[in-house]
Enzyme design. Structure first.
Site, short mmCIF file in Angstrom:
data_model
loop_
_atom_site.label_atom_id
_atom_site.label_comp_id
_atom_site.label_asym_id
_atom_site.label_seq_id
_atom_site.Cartn_x
_atom_site.Cartn_y
_atom_site.Cartn_z
N LYS A 113 0.83 -1.21 0.00
CA LYS A 113 0.00 0.00 0.00
C LYS A 113 0.86 1.26 0.00
O LYS A 113 0.52 2.25 -0.64
CB LYS A 113 -0.94 0.00 1.20
CG LYS A 113 -2.11 -0.96 1.04
CD LYS A 113 -2.97 -1.00 2.28
CE LYS A 113 -4.04 -2.08 2.19
NZ LYS A 113 -4.52 -2.46 3.53
N LYS A 192 -9.36 -11.75 -13.37
CA LYS A 192 -10.12 -11.88 -12.12
C LYS A 192 -10.88 -10.59 -11.80
O LYS A 192 -10.32 -9.49 -11.87
CB LYS A 192 -9.14 -12.19 -10.98
CG LYS A 192 -9.80 -12.43 -9.65
CD LYS A 192 -8.73 -12.73 -8.60
CE LYS A 192 -9.24 -12.40 -7.24
NZ LYS A 192 -9.55 -13.40 -6.33
N LYS A 195 -12.42 -4.58 -8.09
CA LYS A 195 -12.78 -3.18 -8.19
C LYS A 195 -11.65 -2.38 -8.81
O LYS A 195 -11.86 -1.53 -9.67
CB LYS A 195 -13.10 -2.65 -6.79
CG LYS A 195 -13.72 -1.29 -6.81
CD LYS A 195 -14.00 -0.77 -5.42
CE LYS A 195 -14.52 0.64 -5.52
NZ LYS A 195 -14.30 1.41 -4.30
#
Ligand code: TRP
Length: 322
Positions: A113, A192, A195
């Site tokens: 992240k 796959k 979002k």
């Protein structure tokens, strides 16, 4: 009887991949009378990424409405919103004081992240301590998670052991369980569904928009008349997951025979989505128009969760010196 707990991220309206891959199997597991199951919406974890209160609140409602629409039984499952049991932040603090800073710097998910996101806040860094608290606060035996979350479970066990080494047995030692055989749900581009890839199908949209999304599934350019290979096509892959055996067999022979275009297949997929999810779509809309019912369902869960949380926290407080 095993106590099973899992947290659900609430970063938007759950899509077909979330529903088929995670939500429906979790509801099935929760219905097993051999288990006692805790399911919560991790809206405090979401705060590491979502800075708009309205959006945060709506995401929680959309997530809860989805679970309720798919039949989650709030009498059999302790279903709650993380932020309704703020005791978890108190435990997270205690745990943080028993965990080396250095270990947190090694978390894959933080590194990932930190590389990707603009807002690298301290909450993102201490995320694993809040997650450990989510688990240790409820004397949980089993935590079903995706592979990417296993390291967080390891950290949970690690912090519990360090705490025990200094203060004696306090927590139930949880075990992570990676869901095996999770269905692969392709998105509109064949990869796959997720979002972040922008390839999702949102079954809760109005008919027209839903149809448009399905019509946007990528295919090769085989002509209408020509035979097609069902096994490399995304429409067929999705149809196989959703339709009955007879319907799938029929589409398969249509592909192999030719004179059947991708447009026809998309229409068949759209029809099956409407038929299969008609009931859930109606319920979802109902709940979103009656969020007070969602609040009520989540309050029932929060009050059950708080009882366990307060008793575990009492144990911890006296050990740490309060
Ligand atoms: N971090 C988990 C995820 O991204 C969500 C989560 C938060 C969770 N707290 C948890 C999962 C506790 C299991 C147990 O999917």
């Amino acid at each position: 009887m095993a106590r099973i707990l899992t947290g659900i991220q609430s970063t938007g309206v759950p899509h077909l991949g979330n529903i088929m891959g995670a939500i429906m199997p979790a509801i099935q597991m929760a219905q097993d009378p051999k288990n006692e199951s805790y399911l919560f919406i991790a809206d405090m974890h979401s705060l590491t990424q979502i800075k708009n209160g309205e959006e945060l609140r709506n995401n929680t409602y959309a997530t809860a409405a989805t679970w309720l629409a798919f039949g989650l039984d709030v009498d059999k499952t302790v279903f709650y919103r993380q932020s309704d049991v703020p005791q978890v932040t108190e435990l997270a603090w205690y745990l943080s004081c028993y965990f080396p800073y250095q270990r947190l710097t090694l978390a894959h998910s933080f590194k990932d992240k930190a590389d990707r996101l603009e807002d690298v806040n301290a909450g993102l860094f201490s995320y694993p301590m809040l997650m450990a608290a989510d688990i240790l606060l409820y004397d949980v035996n089993i935590v079903p998670v995706g592979k990417d979350q296993l390291q967080h479970i390891e950290m949970t066990r690690d912090v519990a052991s360090r705490f025990h080494a200094q203060l004696g047995d306090t927590f139930v030692m949880p075990e992570g369980k990676v869901h095996e055989g999770t269905m692969y749900i392709p998105g509109t581009d064949g990869q796959k569904m997720s979002k972040s890839k922008g390839n999702l199908i949102n079954i809760f949209q109005p008919d027209k928009k839903l149809r448009k999304q399905i019509m946007g599934i990528k295919t090769d350019s085989t002509a209408m008349e020509d035979p097609k290979d069902p096994d490399t096509d995304t429409i067929y892959a999705l149809y196989k997951i959703l339709a009955s055996q007879d319907q799938v067999a029929e589409m398969r022979s249509n592909y192999l025979n030719g004179n059947y275009g991708y447009g026809h297949a998309k229409q068949a997929l759209y029809d099956v989505v409407l038929a299969k999810f008609g009931d859930a779509r109606e319920k979802f809309e109902y709940y979103m128009a009656h969020v007070e019912e969602i609040d009520h369902a989540l309050e029932i869960g929060a009050s059950k969760a708080k009882k366990v949380a307060n008793s575990v926290l009492q144990r911890v407080r006296s050990k740490v010196g309060y």
